[in-house]
Design a protein around this motif. Structure first.
Motif: not given
Ligand code: HQG
Length: 175
Positions: A128, A132-133
């Motif tokens: 997770r 995010r990227r």
């Protein structure tokens, strides 16, 4: 709530001065000061603190008995969270993107603007974090047992994130 949580992160981790706030050396501000600075109610703040998926914020009662709040990790401004070093689990995980791999292989994991490199105790959490990227998510395995044996200190934030100063490339697998 996500928007308010992000503003609270900005105020408590990165740019308190932008809100007219000053963190004490442990990273705390009075809850009343934060409410006034962000022009929010105590109910809204409590909802974010309680409902936050990662328990990013901690509220307690300060030395003078007034309620105070701080971010549990992730600061870019200087604060001393007062964490004590502790024995890590044998393996920890770091989620990142494929585009960072070349540099990570060459130089290891660096803390960047944060105080520490952030590591997760399980693969799902690391996935997770990496996701995010943009780009392909990669999860690296960190040989924390070997690092600890070699004298690297590990800390655990109040919300369960493992922290260390750096991870040299020889302790990384999956890269
Ligand atoms: C990468 C969030 C190239 C590293 C998350 C990461 C986490 C390198 C990025 C917490 C590198 C730094 C922290 C090297 C490291 N070359 N890239 N040598 N060494 N990197 O955001 O770990 O939502 O500072 O892989 O959930 O992504 O804020 O760290 O991609 O717990 O509460 O440089 O932030 O929590 O990015 O995330 P970050 P992170 P919050």
């Amino acid at each position: 709530m996500v928007k308010l949580s992000k503003r609270m992160s900005l105020a408590l981790r990165h740019a308190p001065e932008r809100f007219g706030l000053a963190l004490d050396e442990g990273g705390w501000v009075r809850v009343d000061d934060l409410l006034a600075a962000l022009r929010i109610t105590r109910e809204a703040l409590d909802t974010v603190v309680a409902g936050n998926d990662k328990r990013r914020f901690a509220v307690d009662s300060g030395p003078d008995g007034t309620a105070r709040i701080r971010a549990s990790q992730g600061h870019s401004v200087p604060v001393d969270l007062g964490l004590t070093a502790q024995e890590p689990p044998p393996r920890l995980y770091h989620g990142t993107t494929a585009s960072a791999l070349g540099s990570i292989r060459a130089t290891g994991l660096h803390r960047g603007r944060r105080h520490h490199v952030h590591l997760s105790g399980d693969i799902d959490t690391a996935t997770r974090v990496g996701a995010r990227r943009a780009g392909t998510t990669i999860v690296l395995t960190v040989d924390a047992a070997a690092m600890a044996r070699d004298g690297h200190a590990f800390y655990r934030s109040a919300n369960g994130v493992w922290l260390t100063d750096e991870v040299p490339p020889r302790y990384l697998a999956g890269a």
